[in-house]
Design an enzyme around this catalytic site. Structure first.
Site, PDB file in Angstrom:
ATOM      1  N   LYS A  29       0.841  -1.205   0.000  1.00 33.51           N
ATOM      2  CA  LYS A  29       0.000   0.000   0.000  1.00 33.51           C
ATOM      3  C   LYS A  29       0.879   1.259   0.000  1.00 33.51           C
ATOM      4  O   LYS A  29       2.098   1.166   0.237  1.00 33.51           O
ATOM      5  CB  LYS A  29      -0.918  -0.064   1.226  1.00 33.51           C
ATOM      6  CG  LYS A  29      -1.911  -1.239   1.181  1.00 33.51           C
ATOM      7  CD  LYS A  29      -2.788  -1.258   2.428  1.00 33.51           C
ATOM      8  CE  LYS A  29      -3.831  -2.352   2.353  1.00 33.51           C
ATOM      9  NZ  LYS A  29      -4.734  -2.349   3.531  1.00 33.51           N
ATOM     10  N   TYR A  69     -12.443  -2.710  -3.257  1.00 34.78           N
ATOM     11  CA  TYR A  69     -12.974  -2.774  -1.876  1.00 34.78           C
ATOM     12  C   TYR A  69     -14.505  -2.712  -1.834  1.00 34.78           C
ATOM     13  O   TYR A  69     -15.056  -2.285  -0.827  1.00 34.78           O
ATOM     14  CB  TYR A  69     -12.372  -1.651  -1.035  1.00 34.78           C
ATOM     15  CG  TYR A  69     -10.950  -1.916  -0.584  1.00 34.78           C
ATOM     16  CD1 TYR A  69     -10.630  -3.062   0.157  1.00 34.78           C
ATOM     17  CD2 TYR A  69      -9.917  -1.017  -0.866  1.00 34.78           C
ATOM     18  CE1 TYR A  69      -9.327  -3.305   0.582  1.00 34.78           C
ATOM     19  CE2 TYR A  69      -8.618  -1.249  -0.434  1.00 34.78           C
ATOM     20  CZ  TYR A  69      -8.327  -2.396   0.292  1.00 34.78           C
ATOM     21  OH  TYR A  69      -7.045  -2.633   0.725  1.00 34.78           O
ATOM     22  N   ASN A 132      -1.891  -0.175   7.354  1.00 32.74           N
ATOM     23  CA  ASN A 132      -1.359  -1.526   7.610  1.00 32.74           C
ATOM     24  C   ASN A 132      -0.519  -2.093   6.464  1.00 32.74           C
ATOM     25  O   ASN A 132      -0.356  -3.296   6.325  1.00 32.74           O
ATOM     26  CB  ASN A 132      -2.478  -2.479   8.045  1.00 32.74           C
ATOM     27  CG  ASN A 132      -3.558  -2.641   7.001  1.00 32.74           C
ATOM     28  OD1 ASN A 132      -3.498  -2.014   5.941  1.00 32.74           O
ATOM     29  ND2 ASN A 132      -4.532  -3.485   7.276  1.00 32.74           N
ATOM     30  N   HIS A 135      -1.720  -5.445   1.325  1.00 36.38           N
ATOM     31  CA  HIS A 135      -2.978  -6.155   1.046  1.00 36.38           C
ATOM     32  C   HIS A 135      -2.654  -7.558   0.539  1.00 36.38           C
ATOM     33  O   HIS A 135      -1.691  -7.762  -0.186  1.00 36.38           O
ATOM     34  CB  HIS A 135      -3.778  -5.420  -0.043  1.00 36.38           C
ATOM     35  CG  HIS A 135      -4.898  -6.270  -0.579  1.00 36.38           C
ATOM     36  ND1 HIS A 135      -6.111  -6.368   0.054  1.00 36.38           N
ATOM     37  CD2 HIS A 135      -4.952  -7.112  -1.652  1.00 36.38           C
ATOM     38  CE1 HIS A 135      -6.886  -7.220  -0.612  1.00 36.38           C
ATOM     39  NE2 HIS A 135      -6.204  -7.679  -1.657  1.00 36.38           N
ATOM     40  N   GLU A 146      -9.464 -10.099  -7.956  1.00 35.22           N
ATOM     41  CA  GLU A 146      -8.535  -8.978  -7.788  1.00 35.22           C
ATOM     42  C   GLU A 146      -7.446  -8.991  -8.865  1.00 35.22           C
ATOM     43  O   GLU A 146      -7.066  -7.936  -9.387  1.00 35.22           O
ATOM     44  CB  GLU A 146      -7.926  -9.032  -6.379  1.00 35.22           C
ATOM     45  CG  GLU A 146      -8.980  -8.729  -5.321  1.00 35.22           C
ATOM     46  CD  GLU A 146      -8.528  -9.001  -3.886  1.00 35.22           C
ATOM     47  OE1 GLU A 146      -7.360  -9.387  -3.674  1.00 35.22           O
ATOM     48  OE2 GLU A 146      -9.362  -8.828  -2.975  1.00 35.22           O
TER      49      GLU A 146
END
Ligand code: IDP
Ligand code: MG
Length: 169
Positions: A29, A69, A132, A135, A146
């Site tokens: 990310k 998402y 975080n 992914h 995805e």
């Protein structure tokens, strides 16, 4: 050649890549990219024995992120999540190998870094759920969805891995 045939077959019939050919989508990310964690994260997947089939640096569009998402669209943090994920480039990857979906999730740690064990990526490199750093797809079905959202077929490279016989019995 075999890879090409398998790719065509998998795409036509939407079958999961299974066994040693299972694939998952992993993305560093924007916070992970800014914090120079890309090399460390790739290193962990390489050393584990997984096989890299796709890799690119992407400034993701809002529409791509919303599609990615989509299941979280009703969550209170959804808009913040889209802002976070579009705040800088993402390193998008496809990794392949035996049980790669489940194993990658274990390598990532829990969604909330505070619940993640030391030794996992989130356990070692971050503190807050909203930052975080990485992914990973949560199921083979999500991985297929995805991968097809983030990559075009021709961006995925089939190549013979010379270390395969030292990784699989
Ligand atoms: P996952 O990334 O471990 O699969 P998901 O529940 O699918 O976790 O959530 C997707 C992402 O949404 C998380 O990785 C995190 O960046 C963000 N997120 C999840 N829960 C929260 C929250 O409570 N506050 C802020 N961001 C969250
Ligand atoms: Mg998820």
């Amino acid at each position: 050649m075999i890879c090409l045939v398998l790719t065509i077959f998998a795409n036509i019939f939407q079958t999961a890549w299974t066994g040693v050919n299972e694939r998952t989508f992993v993305a560093v990310k924007p916070d992970g990219v800014h914090r120079r964690l890309v090399g460390e994260i790739i290193r962990r997947f390489e050393r584990k024995g997984f096989h890299l089939v796709g890799l690119k640096l992407v400034q993701a569009s809002e529409s791509l992120l919303k599609a990615h998402y989509w299941e979280l669209r009703d969550k209170p943090f959804f808009n913040g999540l889209i802002r976070y994920m579009s705040s800088g480039p993402v390193v998008a990857m496809v990794w392949q190998g035996l049980d790669v979906v489940k194993t990658a999730r274990r390598m990532l740690g829990e969604t909330n870094p505070a619940d993640s064990l030391p030794g996992t990526i989130r356990g070692d490199y971050c503190l807050e759920v909203g930052r975080n750093v990485i992914h990973g797809s949560d199921s083979v079905e999500s991985a297929q969805r995805e991968i097809s959202l983030w990559f075009q077929n021709q961006e995925l490279t089939c190549w013979e891995d010379s270390s395969q016989h030292w990784i699989y019995e």
